[in-house]
Enzyme design. Structure first.
Site: not given
Length: 526
Positions: A365-367, A297
């Site tokens: 999850l890298d947002a 993400v």
């Protein structure tokens, strides 16, 4: 019977009030772009922009109304637009430097953007506030009808300014170029309201200000620049994007912040320490060889997805990235593998997870950013959705930016607590050590059994996952104190206030040097 509507050219008063609406709303949206690299896109930044613009307009309406009753004239109206355009030239020229200077003011982070907003956009907005009462006075006629018509035309101008800047100017022009367009628009109004006198000194003044706007735009603005050679830059619908080469490292900047980096001589090397942890979920699964589908993400420069694709030939990688311009830049300058095992989806992550029927072994999850976090990707409802899209042995990894302890840890601990509401086990791995703001990798599993640090180290020794994480795993943490922080929900996710302390602190991002077997041998902070 002739049913055609009567046509006529807009009057000078109508032109003036329409352009004031276009310009003021265009400047408001431009303000967000100028401030974002320094202050982020948080609710505090946008609340400050809206508040300052409304205050400046209100004061302009009040003072303009007082003066209009005494000496309103089209000549003075022309001067108002000239002064506005000249101030916009100043914003183009020194806007970045002014923002950098006001960052030094000792203010709480939620108020930190107010001096820059006030300095750069208060005066021109105040001047534009004069236009409506001046035009109402000059138009004459019935007071109620004239006032209603003036404010209706001005509101139409604001609508045009909002949609035109958002959907036309921002996606296609740079910040200085957008300022040039808005400044020239004000000059058009100055020329229109002083049209009978343009052959004299009025025309000369318009020409001088036009030259000032063009000259300011040509300089690109004065202020600190990103170190290195900018090989590509653009304004996207969501942010400012730059690709910068410095030595052998190519870095993707979004709103002035580093987001991804690639070693041009060794593209599969992890430049930033935190991306090494993207492999850690394979140590939390019962069978790493059974991992065959991973979702990222947030794409950025596609460092994590690309290395995953190259390291694990049996794994299919899906990537969800909101900004199509980021995908294009990543493909052109960082290289997205052209492979059936690499699937890129442009759109919102939550919407993607709601619509897909696939399940994943790992979700990364890298947002998140240091100063701007999409709250809809932090809540317990989102975590339940992510858990539903994970296999029974699936693992979620979230890359957070915060401190592990102290006042700047509030967001980290709130997110940790939120994940604990959904996942039986939650672990974390700070990447820099100490109570500084840094990348913290939070891992959540659907397994009820506890995996100790010693067990992880044993799995790291036994399993061939393409990288040695022995040193990285030593920052293992679990069981964080969370009594004083909330569970984040769709109805209440105060991420901006939770990030306040972190925003005001230096962000320590660890860069790695790796040996050929993937072991981190040295590190430096920046």
């Amino acid at each position: 019977m002739d049913l055609r509507l009567p046509s006529r050219r807009p009057s000078r008063a109508e032109t003036a009030v329409f352009v004031s609406g276009v310009t003021s709303m265009g400047l408001e949206i431009l303000a967000g772009r100028i401030l974002a690299p320094a202050f982020g896109n948080s609710i505090y930044t946008w609340g400050g922009i809206i508040g300052v613009f409304l205050a400046a307009l209100s004061l302009g309406y009040h003072r303009g109304g007082q003066r209009a009753a005494r000496n309103a004239s089209y000549g003075r109206l022309g001067w108002i637009f000239l002064a506005t355009a000249l101030y916009v030239a100043g914003v183009i020229l020194i806007g970045d430097a002014a923002v950098q200077a006001t960052e030094l003011f000792p203010l709480p982070s939620e108020f930190a953007s107010l001096p820059a907003i006030t300095l750069l956009f208060g005066p021109p907005t105040y001047l534009l506030g004069y236009v409506s009462p001046y035009t109402a006075e000059l138009a004459g006629g019935d007071v109620g009808a004239t006032a209603g018509h003036v404010y209706a035309v001005g509101t139409v101008g604001s609508i045009v300014g909002a949609f035109g800047t958002t959907y036309l100017l921002v996606p296609t022009l740079s910040v200085p170029q957008i300022g040039l367009v808005l400044g020239l628009t004000a000059l058009v109004a100055a020329a229109a309201v002083t049209a009978p006198d343009l052959r004299g000194t009025a025309g000369l003044r318009v020409g001088v200000v036009a030259l000032a706007l063009v000259a300011a735009t040509a300089t690109g603005g004065l202020g600190p620049a990103v170190a290195g050679e900018t090989v590509y830059g653009t304004q996207t619908a969501y942010q400012e994007l730059q690709v910068v080469d410095r030595g052998d490292v190519r870095t993707l900047y979004l709103d002035g912040q580093r987001h991804s980096a690639m070693d041009l001589t060794d593209p599969d090397r992890h430049v930033f320490e935190y991306t090494r942890y993207f492999h850690a979920p394979l140590l939390f699964t019962e069978d790493a060889d059974a991992v065959d589908r991973v979702l990222f993400v947030g794409g950025g420069g596609f460092t994590g997805p690309r290395i995953f694709h190259e390291t694990y030939p049996n794994v299919t990688v899906d990537v969800v990235e909101l900004d199509p311009a980021v995908v294009d830049a990543a493909d052109r300058y960082f290289g997205i593998p052209d492979s059936p095992r690499m699937n890129v989806h442009v759109g919102g992550a939550r919407q993607f997870l709601e619509s897909t029927n696939r399940t994943y072994d790992v979700i990364v999850l890298d947002a998140y950013r240091k100063d701007s976090v999409p709250f809809q990707l932090t809540t317990v409802e989102f975590m339940r959705l992510a858990a539903d899209r994970l296999d029974d042995d699936g693992v979620l990894l979230a890359n957070l930016i915060a401190a592990p302890t102290g006042p700047a840890s509030d967001f980290y601990r709130a997110e940790y607590k939120t994940m604990e509401q959904v996942f039986p086990r939650v672990y974390s791995f700070p990447t820099a050590g100490g109570p500084v703001v840094q990348n913290i990798e939070v891992i959540a599993t659907k397994q009820t059994g506890l995996v100790s640090e010693s067990e992880l180290q044993g799995r790291n020794d036994r399993r061939d996952i393409g990288i040695d994480l022995a040193a990285d795993l030593s920052s293992y943490r679990r069981g964080e104190p969370t009594d004083d922080v909330p569970v984040l929900t769709d109805d209440r996710a105060p991420v901006d206030s939770l990030l306040d302390e972190a925003v005001g602190q230096r962000y320590v991002r660890v860069r790695t040097n790796e040996s050929t077997n993937g072991t981190a041998t040295a590190a430096a902070t920046e």
